[in-house]
Design a protein around this motif. Structure first.
Motif, PDB file in Angstrom:
ATOM      1  N   ALA A  49       0.811  -1.217   0.000  1.00 38.97           N
ATOM      2  CA  ALA A  49       0.000   0.000   0.000  1.00 38.97           C
ATOM      3  C   ALA A  49       0.842   1.264   0.000  1.00 38.97           C
ATOM      4  CB  ALA A  49      -0.929  -0.015   1.216  1.00 38.97           C
ATOM      5  N   TRP A  50       2.066   1.175   0.537  1.00 33.97           N
ATOM      6  CA  TRP A  50       2.901   2.378   0.613  1.00 33.97           C
ATOM      7  C   TRP A  50       3.609   2.702  -0.711  1.00 33.97           C
ATOM      8  CZ3 TRP A  50       7.776   0.605  -0.395  1.00 33.97           C
ATOM      9  CH2 TRP A  50       8.093  -0.713   0.004  1.00 33.97           C
ATOM     10  N   ALA A  51       3.515   1.813  -1.698  1.00 37.58           N
ATOM     11  CA  ALA A  51       4.159   2.057  -2.995  1.00 37.58           C
ATOM     12  C   ALA A  51       3.227   2.897  -3.867  1.00 37.58           C
ATOM     13  CB  ALA A  51       4.495   0.734  -3.668  1.00 37.58           C
ATOM     14  N   THR A  52       3.108   4.168  -3.525  1.00 31.79           N
ATOM     15  CA  THR A  52       2.202   5.081  -4.224  1.00 31.79           C
ATOM     16  C   THR A  52       2.949   5.921  -5.254  1.00 31.79           C
ATOM     17  OG1 THR A  52       2.531   6.843  -2.604  1.00 31.79           O
ATOM     18  CG2 THR A  52       0.775   5.242  -2.145  1.00 31.79           C
ATOM     19  N   LYS A  57      10.238   7.133  -6.344  1.00 35.63           N
ATOM     20  CA  LYS A  57      11.517   7.803  -6.545  1.00 35.63           C
ATOM     21  C   LYS A  57      12.238   7.284  -7.795  1.00 35.63           C
ATOM     22  CE  LYS A  57      12.623   9.228  -1.827  1.00 35.63           C
ATOM     23  NZ  LYS A  57      12.926  10.615  -2.213  1.00 35.63           N
ATOM     24  N   GLY A  58      11.524   6.553  -8.624  1.00 35.76           N
ATOM     25  CA  GLY A  58      12.112   6.099  -9.869  1.00 35.76           C
ATOM     26  C   GLY A  58      12.474   4.636  -9.868  1.00 35.76           C
ATOM     27  N   ALA A  59      12.876   4.155 -11.032  1.00 29.63           N
ATOM     28  CA  ALA A  59      13.158   2.734 -11.225  1.00 29.63           C
ATOM     29  C   ALA A  59      14.371   2.283 -10.419  1.00 29.63           C
ATOM     30  CB  ALA A  59      13.385   2.451 -12.705  1.00 29.63           C
ATOM     31  N   ALA A 158       9.609   6.102  -1.225  1.00 27.38           N
ATOM     32  CA  ALA A 158       9.825   6.659   0.110  1.00 27.38           C
ATOM     33  C   ALA A 158       8.812   6.040   1.062  1.00 27.38           C
ATOM     34  CB  ALA A 158       9.667   8.173   0.086  1.00 27.38           C
ATOM     35  N   LYS A 159       9.299   5.566   2.180  1.00 23.63           N
ATOM     36  CA  LYS A 159       8.434   5.012   3.235  1.00 23.63           C
ATOM     37  C   LYS A 159       8.936   5.567   4.554  1.00 23.63           C
ATOM     38  CE  LYS A 159       6.504   0.642   4.967  1.00 23.63           C
ATOM     39  NZ  LYS A 159       6.833   0.741   6.410  1.00 23.63           N
ATOM     40  N   GLY A 160       8.228   6.586   5.061  1.00 18.90           N
ATOM     41  CA  GLY A 160       8.738   7.285   6.222  1.00 18.90           C
ATOM     42  C   GLY A 160      10.003   8.034   5.851  1.00 18.90           C
ATOM     43  N   SER A 161      11.035   7.851   6.614  1.00 13.30           N
ATOM     44  CA  SER A 161      12.301   8.540   6.356  1.00 13.30           C
ATOM     45  C   SER A 161      13.250   7.709   5.500  1.00 13.30           C
ATOM     46  CB  SER A 161      12.992   8.872   7.681  1.00 13.30           C
ATOM     47  OG  SER A 161      13.284   7.684   8.405  1.00 13.30           O
ATOM     48  N   LYS A 162      12.821   6.507   5.084  1.00 17.26           N
ATOM     49  CA  LYS A 162      13.701   5.622   4.332  1.00 17.26           C
ATOM     50  C   LYS A 162      13.133   5.319   2.951  1.00 17.26           C
ATOM     51  CE  LYS A 162      15.680   3.522   8.474  1.00 17.26           C
ATOM     52  NZ  LYS A 162      16.022   2.262   9.177  1.00 17.26           N
ATOM     53  N   PRO A 167       7.229  -3.418  -6.143  1.00 20.81           N
ATOM     54  CA  PRO A 167       6.654  -3.470  -7.496  1.00 20.81           C
ATOM     55  C   PRO A 167       5.834  -2.218  -7.784  1.00 20.81           C
ATOM     56  CG  PRO A 167       6.254  -5.527  -6.313  1.00 20.81           C
ATOM     57  CD  PRO A 167       6.745  -4.538  -5.306  1.00 20.81           C
ATOM     58  N   SER A 168       5.912  -1.730  -9.009  1.00 22.68           N
ATOM     59  CA  SER A 168       5.134  -0.549  -9.380  1.00 22.68           C
ATOM     60  C   SER A 168       3.696  -0.915  -9.723  1.00 22.68           C
ATOM     61  CB  SER A 168       5.787   0.158 -10.573  1.00 22.68           C
ATOM     62  OG  SER A 168       5.832  -0.707 -11.703  1.00 22.68           O
ATOM     63  N   LYS A 169       3.436  -2.197  -9.972  1.00 25.80           N
ATOM     64  CA  LYS A 169       2.072  -2.702 -10.129  1.00 25.80           C
ATOM     65  C   LYS A 169       2.049  -4.130  -9.603  1.00 25.80           C
ATOM     66  CE  LYS A 169       2.365  -4.626 -14.825  1.00 25.80           C
ATOM     67  NZ  LYS A 169       1.754  -4.642 -16.170  1.00 25.80           N
ATOM     68  N   THR A 170       0.866  -4.658  -9.425  1.00 29.16           N
ATOM     69  CA  THR A 170       0.725  -6.001  -8.879  1.00 29.16           C
ATOM     70  C   THR A 170       1.474  -7.016  -9.728  1.00 29.16           C
ATOM     71  OG1 THR A 170      -1.440  -5.439  -8.000  1.00 29.16           O
ATOM     72  CG2 THR A 170      -0.938  -7.770  -8.206  1.00 29.16           C
ATOM     73  N   ALA A 171       2.240  -7.876  -9.069  1.00 26.70           N
ATOM     74  CA  ALA A 171       2.996  -8.896  -9.778  1.00 26.70           C
ATOM     75  C   ALA A 171       2.050  -9.935 -10.386  1.00 26.70           C
ATOM     76  CB  ALA A 171       3.975  -9.572  -8.830  1.00 26.70           C
TER      77      ALA A 171
END
Length: 646
Positions: A49-52, A57-59, A158-162, A167-171
């Motif tokens: 869910a956090w991969a929005t 930040k790119g590939a 980006a997830k929090g400070s890290k 995956p950019s879409k569902t595998a």
């Protein structure tokens, strides 16, 4: 204390705190065809869910390395879930008709042809197969190969400070595999940092409780300290023993004879055998017989510093000694994981199931639901379902941070206690009186206020919330059939009109202020390692206590496995087999006085005196009937007898 699988908290805290999904995937149903083409099947839940788009930040570099596990759906994932339900439901004609591990694998596991097809697909994409079990195929390779295999690009987010990869879409997997793939884990690397092999560290620094104490609830009054709730209060107990807990939960003549309980944690205490034997002798428990305590351990350990390995020694010690104290004749098998991470914990659970090491499995670890990922949830649920069809029940502590708001800022439950396929164990404050008489229980929730400088009042009484039994309504797991008609709609439908899983199912002693005494080898200030004892609690205590009670119940049942217990537990709701626990059992506020060493081991740096209020679990409340602190309640003697074959 309760160990956290991903962000371990070591030490002897009096409280502490893994993943799951609702719907088809949680039931082990193979993925549907992808919407973007008929040639591939989507693997639902593999994009976190956090991969929005906002966090993108790119590939990820094509040369970066990926280590993944491709979990196998087996030959009949839908049938596995259906049989797991039927064999666990007292109303079903299939109730108790368990399969052996070999039969379960033959009926529901992956075929050789499925495994071969999955391996061929992965290697054709350029990935290297690093291992194959009856549950998964593990692979490694570069990002480019992983993207080719799973039909998705991998980006950094980006997830929090890290920043982590995901995956950019569902595998997805080739449709030609015909649903052989359940899910894939490891495409996102948020909780899965690699580490070199390590040796186990020495035990943590010593922790001791200061006195005065009560030997049983209310035996010693804090007469020189300020009143609370209009009366003088007792000192906290020194730590209940097995004799007191057996009396409280109606053990009677049962000892768990011919029943085996497994315990899963990470790592392994190097002194557990000696500590457990020393403790049993000191407190009148039955001596451990040769072979009664066994360990199943990995060949190597990893991430020992990251996971706080030494902190897990206390977890194992608590679990082993609590099970033996309540079910002294039960055999105990400790199954230690190589680390506190999902892959390793899943391997430990799978060892129990694949080898049927026990009928009852106690697990005192977890994480918040927000950290769960559906891919891992599916993998966990599959293990639990295989366990259910074999007659194995899993018991998970519900968490030690109440509704988690104070800990995370968001109201949520913990996982995998939120799984519909495990028994979530909540916590209570327990009052055992003179003569080992059960007095009452409250829902475990603590507020703390310190003694004022002049010793005449409690500063800011009743003080701030410190810890309490985890509970509440899941946001991701659908309401299971066994909770319908028992769990109030106000709880079940708190997050959706369709209803969701509510935690916990049952409960037992957890409050460290009315806690259990354990004995463990610890490291003293002079560097020596010595056996010492201390009082501890948390739902890490409640889970092994309930597991031990289940061992007594299985003995009462003539040794016949209870299996996944929730349908049976809820079928007994409203009867005299449970103490109906509320926050205010005496009609007035309850509290104990507690004195602690400032340095955790002696009085050289002074003492800290506080009042601990009971029955104050964040926004959660223990009320009459089912509640999200204690579930259906705690066992009475009638509970164990209710399993007796007549």
């Amino acid at each position: 204390m309760r160990s956290n699988r991903a962000a371990l908290r070591a030490g002897v805290s009096m409280a502490a705190t893994l993943p799951m999904i609702a719907g088809a995937l949680a039931l082990g149903i193979p993925a549907a065809h992808a919407a973007d083409g008929p040639a591939r099947d989507t693997l639902a839940g593999t994009r976190p869910a956090w991969a929005t788009a906002k966090a993108d930040k790119g590939a990820t570099s094509d040369s970066s390395q990926v280590h993944a596990r491709v979990y196998l759906a087996g030959r009949d994932a839908t049938g596995l879930a259906a049989y797991a339900k039927a064999v666990s439901d007292p109303r079903s004609a299939a109730y108790g008709k368990y399969l052996s591990a070999k039969q379960a694998q033959a009926r529901f596991g992956a075929t050789k042809a499925q495994v071969a097809a999955v391996r061929s697909w992965l290697t054709a994409a350029g990935l290297k197969v690093t291992g194959t079990t009856q549950h998964y195929v593990s692979v490694s390779g570069d990002v480019a190969a992983a993207e080719k295999a799973f039909g998705t690009q991998l980006h950094n987010y980006a997830k929090g400070s890290k920043t982590y990869r995901a995956p950019s879409k569902t595998a997805s997997a080739p449709a030609g595999l015909d649903g052989a793939v359940l899910t894939v884990t490891g495409l996102d690397n948020a909780p899965h940092r690699a580490s070199s092999k390590d040796e186990l560290p020495p035990p943590d620094a010593v922790f001791k409780n200061a006195g005065p104490f009560s030997s049983y609830y209310g035996s010693t009054t804090a007469s020189t300290l300020p009143s609370a709730y209009g009366k003088k209060i007792p000192y906290a107990v020194q730590g209940y023993t097995g004799k007191q807990l057996r009396a409280a939960y109606g053990a009677g003549r049962y000892t768990g004879k011919h029943v085996r309980v497994a315990i899963t944690d990470a790592y392994a205490s190097p002194t557990i055998a000696l500590d457990a034997a020393t403790y049993a002798k000191a407190h009148g428990d039955k001596f451990w017989k040769t072979g009664q305590l066994t360990q199943v351990l990995p060949s190597d350990y990893t991430k020992t510093e990251e996971c706080g390995a030494a902190g897990w020694y206390g977890e194992e010690t608590l679990d082993v000694e609590a099970v033996h104290a309540v079910a002294p004749a039960a055999d105990v098998t400790y199954v230690g994981a190589a680390s506190c991470y999902d892959d390793d914990l899943l391997d430990s659970l799978s060892k129990v199931v694949d080898n049927h090491l026990a009928d009852i499995v106690s697990n005192s670890w977890g994480d918040i639901e927000a950290n769960q990922t559906p891919d891992l949830a599916a993998a966990y649920d599959q293990v639990f379902q295989f366990g259910a069809v074999e007659g194995i029940g899993f018991y998970f502590s519900s968490g030690d941070n109440g509704d988690e708001v104070a800990n995370t800022g968001t109201k949520q439950v913990d996982t995998p206690a939120n799984s519909a396929w495990v028994t979530a164990v909540g916590g209570t404050s327990l009052a055992v009186g003179k003569g080992d008489k059960y007095l009452w229980e409250t829902g475990w929730g603590t507020e703390k206020a310190s003694l004022s400088a002049d010793g005449k009042s409690w500063t800011g009484f009743p003080g701030a919330f410190t810890s309490g039994a985890g509970g509440g309504t899941s946001k991701t797991v659908a309401e299971p059939f066994y909770q319908k008609g028992v769990v109030p709609n106000a709880l079940a439908k708190a997050n959706s009109a369709a209803g969701n899983r509510v935690v916990p199912d049952i409960s037992a002693i957890a409050d460290p202020n009315t806690g259990f005494k354990v004995g463990q080898t610890q490291t003293f200030p002079d560097g020596s390692q010595q056996y010492s004892e201390y009082r501890i609690g948390g739902t890490s205590l409640a889970a092994p206590v309930i597991a031990a009670v289940q061992a007594l119940a299985q003995e009462a049942r003539g040794g016949k496995a209870i299996g996944f217990a929730n349908p049976s537990i809820y079928s007994k709701f409203g009867s005299r087999v449970y103490h109906d626990v509320t926050d205010n059992p005496t009609g007035s506020g309850l509290a104990v006085a507690r004195v602690d060493f400032a340095n955790s081991y002696d009085a050289s740096d002074g003492l800290l005196t506080s009042v601990r209020s009971l029955g104050k679990d964040s926004s959660l409340s223990a009320v009459k009937g089912y509640d999200d602190v204690t579930g259906v309640g705690t066992p009475t003697s009638g509970y164990i007898e209710s399993y007796r074959r007549r």
